[in-house]
Scaffold this motif. Structure first.
Motif, PDB file in Angstrom:
ATOM      1  N   SER A 153       0.810  -1.218   0.000  1.00 60.13           N
ATOM      2  CA  SER A 153       0.000   0.000   0.000  1.00 60.13           C
ATOM      3  C   SER A 153       0.840   1.262   0.000  1.00 60.13           C
ATOM      4  O   SER A 153       0.313   2.350  -0.216  1.00 60.13           O
ATOM      5  CB  SER A 153      -0.926   0.020   1.211  1.00 60.13           C
ATOM      6  N   PHE A 154       2.116   1.126   0.256  1.00 56.77           N
ATOM      7  CA  PHE A 154       2.996   2.284   0.389  1.00 56.77           C
ATOM      8  C   PHE A 154       3.897   2.383  -0.832  1.00 56.77           C
ATOM      9  O   PHE A 154       4.643   1.455  -1.144  1.00 56.77           O
ATOM     10  CB  PHE A 154       3.824   2.174   1.673  1.00 56.77           C
ATOM     11  N   ARG A 155       3.822   3.522  -1.508  1.00 57.26           N
ATOM     12  CA  ARG A 155       4.551   3.659  -2.767  1.00 57.26           C
ATOM     13  C   ARG A 155       5.821   4.489  -2.638  1.00 57.26           C
ATOM     14  O   ARG A 155       6.668   4.448  -3.521  1.00 57.26           O
ATOM     15  CB  ARG A 155       3.645   4.290  -3.822  1.00 57.26           C
ATOM     16  N   ASP A 156       5.948   5.251  -1.559  1.00 59.11           N
ATOM     17  CA  ASP A 156       7.138   6.082  -1.367  1.00 59.11           C
ATOM     18  C   ASP A 156       7.791   5.737  -0.036  1.00 59.11           C
ATOM     19  O   ASP A 156       7.099   5.648   0.985  1.00 59.11           O
ATOM     20  CB  ASP A 156       6.779   7.570  -1.390  1.00 59.11           C
ATOM     21  N   TRP A 157       9.099   5.581  -0.078  1.00 62.60           N
ATOM     22  CA  TRP A 157       9.860   5.176   1.099  1.00 62.60           C
ATOM     23  C   TRP A 157      11.085   6.076   1.276  1.00 62.60           C
ATOM     24  O   TRP A 157      11.696   6.502   0.290  1.00 62.60           O
ATOM     25  CB  TRP A 157      10.333   3.730   0.961  1.00 62.60           C
ATOM     26  N   GLY A 158      11.430   6.333   2.525  1.00 60.67           N
ATOM     27  CA  GLY A 158      12.669   7.038   2.811  1.00 60.67           C
ATOM     28  C   GLY A 158      13.846   6.078   2.826  1.00 60.67           C
ATOM     29  O   GLY A 158      13.681   4.870   2.609  1.00 60.67           O
ATOM     30  N   GLN A 159      15.026   6.614   3.099  1.00 62.33           N
ATOM     31  CA  GLN A 159      16.245   5.807   3.122  1.00 62.33           C
ATOM     32  C   GLN A 159      16.467   5.132   4.477  1.00 62.33           C
ATOM     33  O   GLN A 159      17.284   4.210   4.574  1.00 62.33           O
ATOM     34  CB  GLN A 159      17.445   6.687   2.767  1.00 62.33           C
ATOM     35  N   GLY A 160      15.792   5.597   5.490  1.00 66.90           N
ATOM     36  CA  GLY A 160      15.886   4.963   6.797  1.00 66.90           C
ATOM     37  C   GLY A 160      16.844   5.672   7.739  1.00 66.90           C
ATOM     38  O   GLY A 160      17.767   6.383   7.321  1.00 66.90           O
ATOM     39  N   THR A 161      16.624   5.450   9.030  1.00 68.97           N
ATOM     40  CA  THR A 161      17.496   5.967  10.070  1.00 68.97           C
ATOM     41  C   THR A 161      17.728   4.857  11.090  1.00 68.97           C
ATOM     42  O   THR A 161      16.794   4.156  11.476  1.00 68.97           O
ATOM     43  CB  THR A 161      16.896   7.231  10.724  1.00 68.97           C
ATOM     44  N   GLN A 162      18.971   4.686  11.500  1.00 68.35           N
ATOM     45  CA  GLN A 162      19.338   3.566  12.367  1.00 68.35           C
ATOM     46  C   GLN A 162      19.041   3.881  13.832  1.00 68.35           C
ATOM     47  O   GLN A 162      19.485   4.906  14.362  1.00 68.35           O
ATOM     48  CB  GLN A 162      20.826   3.246  12.213  1.00 68.35           C
ATOM     49  N   VAL A 163      18.336   2.964  14.453  1.00 68.36           N
ATOM     50  CA  VAL A 163      18.100   3.022  15.899  1.00 68.36           C
ATOM     51  C   VAL A 163      18.735   1.788  16.519  1.00 68.36           C
ATOM     52  O   VAL A 163      18.435   0.661  16.118  1.00 68.36           O
ATOM     53  CB  VAL A 163      16.597   3.056  16.231  1.00 68.36           C
ATOM     54  N   THR A 164      19.612   2.008  17.470  1.00 69.19           N
ATOM     55  CA  THR A 164      20.271   0.910  18.165  1.00 69.19           C
ATOM     56  C   THR A 164      20.029   1.058  19.659  1.00 69.19           C
ATOM     57  O   THR A 164      20.315   2.114  20.230  1.00 69.19           O
ATOM     58  CB  THR A 164      21.781   0.895  17.879  1.00 69.19           C
ATOM     59  N   VAL A 165      19.501  -0.003  20.258  1.00 65.22           N
ATOM     60  CA  VAL A 165      19.191   0.017  21.678  1.00 65.22           C
ATOM     61  C   VAL A 165      20.090  -0.994  22.375  1.00 65.22           C
ATOM     62  O   VAL A 165      20.013  -2.194  22.105  1.00 65.22           O
ATOM     63  CB  VAL A 165      17.720  -0.307  21.943  1.00 65.22           C
ATOM     64  N   SER A 166      20.928  -0.507  23.257  1.00 66.32           N
ATOM     65  CA  SER A 166      21.828  -1.403  23.980  1.00 66.32           C
ATOM     66  C   SER A 166      21.187  -1.831  25.286  1.00 66.32           C
ATOM     67  O   SER A 166      20.430  -1.087  25.908  1.00 66.32           O
ATOM     68  CB  SER A 166      23.160  -0.705  24.247  1.00 66.32           C
ATOM     69  N   SER A 167      21.545  -3.031  25.727  1.00 65.06           N
ATOM     70  CA  SER A 167      20.957  -3.570  26.971  1.00 65.06           C
ATOM     71  C   SER A 167      21.774  -3.186  28.181  1.00 65.06           C
ATOM     72  O   SER A 167      22.853  -2.660  28.074  1.00 65.06           O
ATOM     73  CB  SER A 167      20.851  -5.083  26.868  1.00 65.06           C
TER      74      SER A 167
END
Length: 124
Positions: free
Chosen positions: A110-124
């Motif tokens: 359903s989604f025709r346009d996408w961004g390049q993304g952004t990294q989320v990193t969660v450390s424990s």
């Protein structure tokens, strides 16, 4: 076409909060449902949340419900993802996506346009 640029991803610790932003340019932003998706290493892209054209409707995946909040500001052509109580399993590249469909679409097709993304990193 709608060009989407995400920002806000970074390294955080478990329990922290983070706010992602996505700015759109191109065709009329307001006539698009907007969503956040994410993809962890070695896994398929996963739906996170969607907001309707006017921002009056939202829908979340079970894995983030109660912790994440999606919102939009049509005056700024922007959509946001407020993420609270982050967990290591939230680690992923987060993508902003736009759909010309009304309502609350959740399928990737359903989604025709996408961004390049952004990294989320969660450390424990």
């Amino acid at each position: 076409q709608l060009d989407l640029v995400e920002s806000g991803g970074r390294l955080v610790q478990a329990g922290d909060s983070l706010r992602l932003s996505c700015v759109a340019s191109g065709r009329t932003f307001t006539r698009n449902s907007m969503a956040w998706w994410r993809q962890a290493p070695g896994k398929e892209r996963e739906f996170v949340a969607v907001v309707s054209w006017l921002g009056d409707g939202t829908y979340y995946s079970d894995s983030v419900k109660g912790r994440f909040t999606i919102s939009r500001d049509n005056t700024k052509n922007s959509v946001y993802l407020q993420m609270n109580d982050l967990k290591p399993e939230d680690t992923a590249v987060y993508f902003c996506a736009a759909s010309g469909r009304a309502g609350l679409p959740v399928g990737s097709a359903s989604f025709r346009d996408w961004g390049q993304g952004t990294q989320v990193t969660v450390s424990s």
